[in-house]
Design a protein around this motif. Structure first.
Motif, PDB file in Angstrom:
ATOM      1  N   ALA A  93       0.805  -1.225   0.000  1.00  0.00           N
ATOM      2  CA  ALA A  93       0.000   0.000   0.000  1.00  0.00           C
ATOM      3  C   ALA A  93       0.843   1.282   0.000  1.00  0.00           C
ATOM      4  N   HIS A  94       2.163   1.133   0.145  1.00  0.00           N
ATOM      5  CA  HIS A  94       3.019   2.317   0.251  1.00  0.00           C
ATOM      6  C   HIS A  94       4.259   2.151  -0.621  1.00  0.00           C
ATOM      7  N   ASP A  95       4.915   3.297  -0.934  1.00  0.00           N
ATOM      8  CA  ASP A  95       6.145   3.169  -1.701  1.00  0.00           C
ATOM      9  C   ASP A  95       7.267   2.622  -0.809  1.00  0.00           C
ATOM     10  N   GLU A  96       8.319   2.164  -1.469  1.00  0.00           N
ATOM     11  CA  GLU A  96       9.403   1.487  -0.762  1.00  0.00           C
ATOM     12  C   GLU A  96      10.035   2.394   0.296  1.00  0.00           C
ATOM     13  N   GLN A  97      10.156   3.678  -0.058  1.00  0.00           N
ATOM     14  CA  GLN A  97      10.799   4.609   0.856  1.00  0.00           C
ATOM     15  C   GLN A  97      10.012   4.760   2.159  1.00  0.00           C
ATOM     16  N   THR A  98       8.703   4.809   2.032  1.00  0.00           N
ATOM     17  CA  THR A  98       7.862   4.913   3.229  1.00  0.00           C
ATOM     18  C   THR A  98       8.074   3.704   4.135  1.00  0.00           C
ATOM     19  N   ILE A  99       8.111   2.520   3.533  1.00  0.00           N
ATOM     20  CA  ILE A  99       8.327   1.308   4.326  1.00  0.00           C
ATOM     21  C   ILE A  99       9.693   1.367   5.028  1.00  0.00           C
ATOM     22  N   GLN A 100      10.716   1.808   4.284  1.00  0.00           N
ATOM     23  CA  GLN A 100      12.067   1.925   4.859  1.00  0.00           C
ATOM     24  C   GLN A 100      12.078   2.874   6.051  1.00  0.00           C
ATOM     25  N   VAL A 101      11.362   3.974   5.924  1.00  0.00           N
ATOM     26  CA  VAL A 101      11.314   4.963   6.999  1.00  0.00           C
ATOM     27  C   VAL A 101      10.599   4.379   8.225  1.00  0.00           C
ATOM     28  N   ILE A 102       9.423   3.831   8.020  1.00  0.00           N
ATOM     29  CA  ILE A 102       8.623   3.330   9.146  1.00  0.00           C
ATOM     30  C   ILE A 102       9.354   2.208   9.889  1.00  0.00           C
ATOM     31  N   LYS A 103      10.011   1.326   9.121  1.00  0.00           N
ATOM     32  CA  LYS A 103      10.792   0.231   9.712  1.00  0.00           C
ATOM     33  C   LYS A 103      11.721   0.713  10.811  1.00  0.00           C
ATOM     34  N   GLN A 104      12.311   1.880  10.545  1.00  0.00           N
ATOM     35  CA  GLN A 104      13.354   2.401  11.417  1.00  0.00           C
ATOM     36  C   GLN A 104      12.842   2.773  12.814  1.00  0.00           C
ATOM     37  N   ALA A 105      11.533   2.832  12.981  1.00  0.00           N
ATOM     38  CA  ALA A 105      10.982   3.160  14.303  1.00  0.00           C
ATOM     39  C   ALA A 105      10.903   1.912  15.189  1.00  0.00           C
ATOM     40  N   PHE A 106      11.298   0.744  14.640  1.00  0.00           N
ATOM     41  CA  PHE A 106      11.118  -0.504  15.378  1.00  0.00           C
ATOM     42  C   PHE A 106      12.429  -1.226  15.646  1.00  0.00           C
ATOM     43  N   ASP A 107      12.374  -2.128  16.644  1.00  0.00           N
ATOM     44  CA  ASP A 107      13.566  -2.901  16.992  1.00  0.00           C
ATOM     45  C   ASP A 107      13.761  -4.068  16.039  1.00  0.00           C
ATOM     46  N   GLY A 108      12.659  -4.570  15.486  1.00  0.00           N
ATOM     47  CA  GLY A 108      12.764  -5.734  14.620  1.00  0.00           C
ATOM     48  C   GLY A 108      11.621  -5.785  13.626  1.00  0.00           C
ATOM     49  N   LEU A 109      11.750  -6.741  12.719  1.00  0.00           N
ATOM     50  CA  LEU A 109      10.814  -6.823  11.612  1.00  0.00           C
ATOM     51  C   LEU A 109      10.422  -8.289  11.401  1.00  0.00           C
ATOM     52  N   VAL A 110       9.121  -8.514  11.243  1.00  0.00           N
ATOM     53  CA  VAL A 110       8.668  -9.837  10.835  1.00  0.00           C
ATOM     54  C   VAL A 110       8.122  -9.673   9.424  1.00  0.00           C
ATOM     55  N   GLU A 111       8.818 -10.275   8.453  1.00  0.00           N
ATOM     56  CA  GLU A 111       8.384 -10.146   7.061  1.00  0.00           C
ATOM     57  C   GLU A 111       7.532 -11.345   6.676  1.00  0.00           C
ATOM     58  N   LEU A 112       6.441 -11.064   5.982  1.00  0.00           N
ATOM     59  CA  LEU A 112       5.573 -12.145   5.532  1.00  0.00           C
ATOM     60  C   LEU A 112       5.531 -12.160   4.007  1.00  0.00           C
ATOM     61  N   ARG A 113       5.383 -13.347   3.432  1.00  0.00           N
ATOM     62  CA  ARG A 113       5.198 -13.441   1.982  1.00  0.00           C
ATOM     63  C   ARG A 113       4.378 -14.681   1.644  1.00  0.00           C
ATOM     64  N   GLN A 114       3.822 -14.611   0.454  1.00  0.00           N
ATOM     65  CA  GLN A 114       3.048 -15.746  -0.037  1.00  0.00           C
ATOM     66  C   GLN A 114       3.885 -16.392  -1.128  1.00  0.00           C
ATOM     67  N   ALA A 164       4.784 -22.397  -1.737  1.00  0.00           N
ATOM     68  CA  ALA A 164       4.687 -23.321  -0.611  1.00  0.00           C
ATOM     69  C   ALA A 164       3.657 -22.846   0.427  1.00  0.00           C
ATOM     70  N   GLY A 165       3.110 -21.641   0.230  1.00  0.00           N
ATOM     71  CA  GLY A 165       2.147 -21.120   1.193  1.00  0.00           C
ATOM     72  C   GLY A 165       2.679 -19.885   1.883  1.00  0.00           C
ATOM     73  N   ARG A 166       2.092 -19.545   3.028  1.00  0.00           N
ATOM     74  CA  ARG A 166       2.533 -18.348   3.756  1.00  0.00           C
ATOM     75  C   ARG A 166       3.857 -18.614   4.458  1.00  0.00           C
ATOM     76  N   GLU A 167       4.768 -17.652   4.311  1.00  0.00           N
ATOM     77  CA  GLU A 167       6.074 -17.807   4.948  1.00  0.00           C
ATOM     78  C   GLU A 167       6.442 -16.546   5.713  1.00  0.00           C
ATOM     79  N   ALA A 168       7.299 -16.725   6.703  1.00  0.00           N
ATOM     80  CA  ALA A 168       7.734 -15.575   7.503  1.00  0.00           C
ATOM     81  C   ALA A 168       9.214 -15.667   7.801  1.00  0.00           C
ATOM     82  N   ARG A 169       9.852 -14.507   7.981  1.00  0.00           N
ATOM     83  CA  ARG A 169      11.198 -14.491   8.517  1.00  0.00           C
ATOM     84  C   ARG A 169      11.335 -13.301   9.465  1.00  0.00           C
ATOM     85  N   VAL A 170      12.278 -13.424  10.386  1.00  0.00           N
ATOM     86  CA  VAL A 170      12.442 -12.398  11.405  1.00  0.00           C
ATOM     87  C   VAL A 170      13.780 -11.688  11.185  1.00  0.00           C
ATOM     88  N   VAL A 171      13.743 -10.363  11.111  1.00  0.00           N
ATOM     89  CA  VAL A 171      14.954  -9.572  10.869  1.00  0.00           C
ATOM     90  C   VAL A 171      15.174  -8.625  12.050  1.00  0.00           C
TER      91      VAL A 171
END
Lengths: 193, 218
Positions: free
Chosen positions: B175-196, B199-206
């Protein structure tokens, strides 16, 4: 004190004795400006003022009106309203950051000014931090990983961001209690108005 | 420490420090909001407090859904900040629950007040630790610019840190451009990325462990 880096406190108070007393208490630590009523207070307000002690009941321009002007102009100073009685209204609705009920003691006054300064330094750091994060995101979206790894600018930026993160977490005391948390949220929401 | 491994099956999240805030990010239909609620529900099953801030569901819906997730009606403490339905109707009455209505996701001060009141209620109901979920930042970003949302996230994370809570925020990366996501990410200690994937729904922790975890099925 004439140190130009000292925080600036503006006292808006129509009783000369009271105003002089506050000044006496504060002038060792801050640059103090005095205004005898709301109109003069508004004249003496500029971007350099960090904290305003605003008497609520004054002839002419009242404290409430000065406060409205401050918020309308988007001035970043923090405001402590000085009242004769314990207010029964909501601090958040009124748009000021703190209040003091008369009579005020010296330690109370110092404590309030310090707290408000800490909050505005948190705001300022957060503002700087955001600007750098935005810059970082611009570089990250425009350049490849290899280009970033070679960029001195990017490296400096990351170093600066880490420093600011550290500074912010040390100033974080300013959002620890509920009132601080809420007035900080209100301030960031209000920036855009 | 908070154990997220019942939801995210990786060693990296068995001991997450109190005060940590993570961003759950992924495209539409990858179950971000569900994942956030599952993380909260895993805590509720162990008697922790749960605080749900929602921009897309009304309190009664959240309460029903949440109960199903926890799996029992038991007396787990729950706080809800409902920024979706500004209603005068009384919230469903459930012991140990507190509901606060906010007129719009744009009313950050209102959301802040709701969170403060919920934390107080959770504390009064015996929860000295807990997890807060906010769904979603994408909705907030449609009402408020990204600078304000970023600052809001930062201040809220700091408040949760002081309370020893775990924060879980969701964002729709489509829903947002890449730059917005990059900016918002920076307010957090970690990231849980999800993708389809096929093989189905997958997640990784960064950002929680030293290096990103491998993509794993959810």
């Amino acid at each position: 004190m004439t140190d130009s880096t000292a925080p600036v406190v503006l006292i808006v108070e129509d009783e000369p004795d009271v105003a002089e007393t506050y000044k006496l208490w504060l002038e060792g630590d801050y640059e103090v400006r005095l205004a005898a009523d709301g109109t003069e207070g508004w004249e003496k307000l500029d971007e350099d003022v960090d904290v305003v002690l605003l008497d609520r009941m004054m002839p002419g321009l009242s404290g409430d009106e000065v406060l409205d002007n401050i918020r309308e102009e988007g001035l970043s100073c923090r405001v402590a309203m000085v009242t004769a009685v314990e207010p029964d209204f909501d601090i958040l609705d009124m748009g000021f950051d703190s209040y003091l009920s008369k009579p005020i003691r010296s330690d109370e006054l110092h404590e309030t000014v310090e707290k408000l300064l800490e909050r505005s330094s948190y705001d300022r750091l957060l503002q700087q931090y955001y600007a750098l994060v935005e810059k970082q995101a611009t570089l990250e979206t425009a350049k490849s990983g290899a280009e970033l790894a070679e960029s001195d600018e990017y490296e400096r930026l990351q170093g600066r961001i880490e420093e600011l993160q550290e500074d912010l977490s040390q100033t974080m005391g300013s959002v620890k209690d509920d009132t601080d948390f809420l007035t900080t949220i209100q301030q960031i929401g209000g920036d855009e108005n | 420490m908070y154990d997220l491994s019942p939801v995210l099956d990786t060693e990296a999240v068995t001991e997450v420090r109190p005060g940590t805030s993570v961003l759950v990010a992924g495209p539409a239909m990858t179950g971000k909001d569900q994942l956030a609620l599952d993380i909260l529900a895993a805590g509720s099953r162990q008697g922790e407090g749960a605080l749900v801030v929602s921009t897309s569901d009304e309190a009664s819906t959240i309460m029903e859904d949440y109960q199903a997730r926890v799996g029992h009606e038991g007396g787990y403490p729950l706080g809800i900040v409902d920024c979706f339905a500004d209603t005068d109707e009384p919230a469903p009455d459930r012991p140990g629950s507190y509901v606060h209505h906010v007129s719009s996701p744009a009313d950050l001060t209102g959301i802040g007040i709701g969170i403060t009141k919920c934390l107080e209620s959770l504390h009064d109901n015996g929860a000295d630790r807990g997890r807060m979920g906010l769904s979603s930042l994408s909705t907030m970003l449609t009402y408020t610019d990204r600078k304000t949302v970023f600052k809001f996230c930062h201040v809220l994370s700091s408040r949760l840190d002081a309370a020893g809570y775990l924060g879980v925020f969701t964002i729709d990366t489509g829903a947002h451009d890449e730059q917005t996501i990059q900016v918002i990410k920076q307010a957090f200690d970690g990231l849980v990325e999800l993708r389809q994937s096929d093989a189905g729904r997958e997640a990784r922790v960064v950002g929680i462990a030293d290096s990103p975890t491998a993509w794993a099925a959810l």
